[in-house]
Design a protein around this motif. Structure first.
Motif, mmCIF file in Angstrom:
data_model
loop_
_atom_site.group_PDB
_atom_site.id
_atom_site.type_symbol
_atom_site.label_atom_id
_atom_site.label_comp_id
_atom_site.label_asym_id
_atom_site.label_seq_id
_atom_site.Cartn_x
_atom_site.Cartn_y
_atom_site.Cartn_z
ATOM 1 N N ILE A 71 0.887 -1.163 0.000
ATOM 2 C CA ILE A 71 0.000 0.000 0.000
ATOM 3 C C ILE A 71 0.932 1.222 0.000
ATOM 4 O O ILE A 71 1.490 1.581 1.039
ATOM 5 N N PRO A 72 1.144 1.843 -1.166
ATOM 6 C CA PRO A 72 2.094 2.958 -1.219
ATOM 7 C C PRO A 72 1.614 4.162 -0.417
ATOM 8 O O PRO A 72 0.422 4.406 -0.294
ATOM 9 N N THR A 73 2.566 4.905 0.120
ATOM 10 C CA THR A 73 2.249 6.138 0.841
ATOM 11 C C THR A 73 2.749 7.362 0.088
ATOM 12 O O THR A 73 2.535 8.486 0.529
ATOM 13 N N LYS A 74 3.428 7.126 -1.033
ATOM 14 C CA LYS A 74 3.938 8.186 -1.895
ATOM 15 C C LYS A 74 3.736 7.758 -3.340
ATOM 16 O O LYS A 74 3.451 6.594 -3.612
ATOM 17 N N VAL A 75 3.949 8.678 -4.251
ATOM 18 C CA VAL A 75 3.892 8.371 -5.677
ATOM 19 C C VAL A 75 5.260 7.857 -6.096
ATOM 20 O O VAL A 75 6.283 8.378 -5.667
ATOM 21 N N PHE A 79 9.733 1.482 -4.100
ATOM 22 C CA PHE A 79 9.538 1.954 -2.738
ATOM 23 C C PHE A 79 10.471 1.241 -1.767
ATOM 24 O O PHE A 79 10.668 0.041 -1.860
ATOM 25 N N SER A 80 11.002 2.008 -0.817
ATOM 26 C CA SER A 80 11.748 1.409 0.284
ATOM 27 C C SER A 80 10.942 1.536 1.577
ATOM 28 O O SER A 80 11.245 0.878 2.558
ATOM 29 N N GLU A 81 9.888 2.381 1.567
ATOM 30 C CA GLU A 81 8.973 2.508 2.697
ATOM 31 C C GLU A 81 7.541 2.515 2.176
ATOM 32 O O GLU A 81 7.237 3.220 1.224
ATOM 33 N N PHE A 82 6.686 1.729 2.824
ATOM 34 C CA PHE A 82 5.289 1.629 2.426
ATOM 35 C C PHE A 82 4.514 0.928 3.528
ATOM 36 O O PHE A 82 5.105 0.392 4.468
ATOM 37 N N MET A 83 3.213 0.934 3.407
ATOM 38 C CA MET A 83 2.366 0.154 4.305
ATOM 39 C C MET A 83 2.161 -1.214 3.667
ATOM 40 O O MET A 83 2.184 -1.352 2.438
ATOM 41 N N PHE A 84 1.958 -2.216 4.498
ATOM 42 C CA PHE A 84 1.795 -3.598 4.041
ATOM 43 C C PHE A 84 0.519 -4.139 4.665
ATOM 44 O O PHE A 84 0.286 -3.951 5.862
ATOM 45 N N SER A 85 -0.316 -4.786 3.850
ATOM 46 C CA SER A 85 -1.637 -5.204 4.305
ATOM 47 C C SER A 85 -1.976 -6.612 3.843
ATOM 48 O O SER A 85 -1.405 -7.112 2.879
ATOM 49 N N VAL A 104 1.050 -2.926 8.465
ATOM 50 C CA VAL A 104 2.381 -2.817 9.058
ATOM 51 C C VAL A 104 3.166 -1.833 8.205
ATOM 52 O O VAL A 104 3.140 -1.913 6.977
ATOM 53 N N GLN A 105 3.867 -0.896 8.838
ATOM 54 C CA GLN A 105 4.724 0.014 8.093
ATOM 55 C C GLN A 105 6.056 -0.686 7.842
ATOM 56 O O GLN A 105 6.692 -1.169 8.773
ATOM 57 N N VAL A 106 6.458 -0.726 6.566
ATOM 58 C CA VAL A 106 7.655 -1.459 6.162
ATOM 59 C C VAL A 106 8.768 -0.489 5.797
ATOM 60 O O VAL A 106 8.528 0.528 5.143
ATOM 61 N N LYS A 107 9.980 -0.827 6.227
ATOM 62 C CA LYS A 107 11.193 -0.115 5.823
ATOM 63 C C LYS A 107 12.124 -1.172 5.238
ATOM 64 O O LYS A 107 12.691 -1.980 5.976
ATOM 65 N N MET A 108 12.227 -1.161 3.897
ATOM 66 C CA MET A 108 13.013 -2.159 3.173
ATOM 67 C C MET A 108 14.501 -1.843 3.236
ATOM 68 O O MET A 108 14.895 -0.678 3.367
ATOM 69 N N MET A 109 15.320 -2.866 3.082
ATOM 70 C CA MET A 109 16.769 -2.659 2.974
ATOM 71 C C MET A 109 17.099 -2.033 1.616
ATOM 72 O O MET A 109 17.990 -1.193 1.516
#
Length: 145
Positions: A71-75, A79-85, A104-109
């Motif tokens: 679930i993107p939070t930006k355009v 993405f390295s950060e997004f919501m996950f559902s 869950v808020q995700v922060k990818m490597m």
């Protein structure tokens, strides 16, 4: 007359079937079920907050795997950060239709490309019980499996 009634009924049936929401792949796992145990309660007079049952707290700071949808939070395209559902964006009440899903808020490597298909992630699960305005759940240092 019978042909006209049959034609009208057929058109109605086709219309109802075409209007059905696409069914997504069920991402519910025992870990998602534990995340779903979080609930709101009055923790002090006129002060509400999240309650994390012991089984959910046991996941804190542990490496877990979660299947789900981005679930993107930006355009963007990556993405390295997004919501996950557990449900796709089309089933999210903020973006489409349906109930409020666990997220869950995700922060990818490393950044990954956007997809509407389900993916599986592995990372460190963090419970944010500070009461601030950030997400309550994080998956840090996540990698796509």
């Amino acid at each position: 007359m019978k042909k006209l009634v049959l034609l009208v009924v057929s058109c109605l049936v086709i219309h109802v079937v075409a209007a059905q929401v696409k069914v997504h792949t069920d991402m519910r796992t025992p870990t998602w079920n534990l995340i779903g145990l979080r609930y709101d309660a009055e923790i002090a007079p006129k002060k509400w907050g999240s309650v994390f049952p012991p089984a959910l707290k046991a996941l804190h700071n542990k490496v877990i795997e979660l299947p789900g949808y981005i679930i993107p939070t930006k355009v963007g395209a990556k993405f390295s950060e997004f919501m996950f559902s557990i449900v796709p964006i089309a089933s999210c009440p903020y973006c489409g239709s349906g109930d409020i899903p666990s997220m869950v808020q995700v922060k990818m490597m490393t950044a990954i490309p956007i997809t509407e298909k389900p993916i599986k992630l592995k990372g460190i699960f963090i419970i944010n019980d500070s009461g601030d305005d950030r997400s309550e759940f994080f998956l840090l240092n996540a990698k796509q499996l």
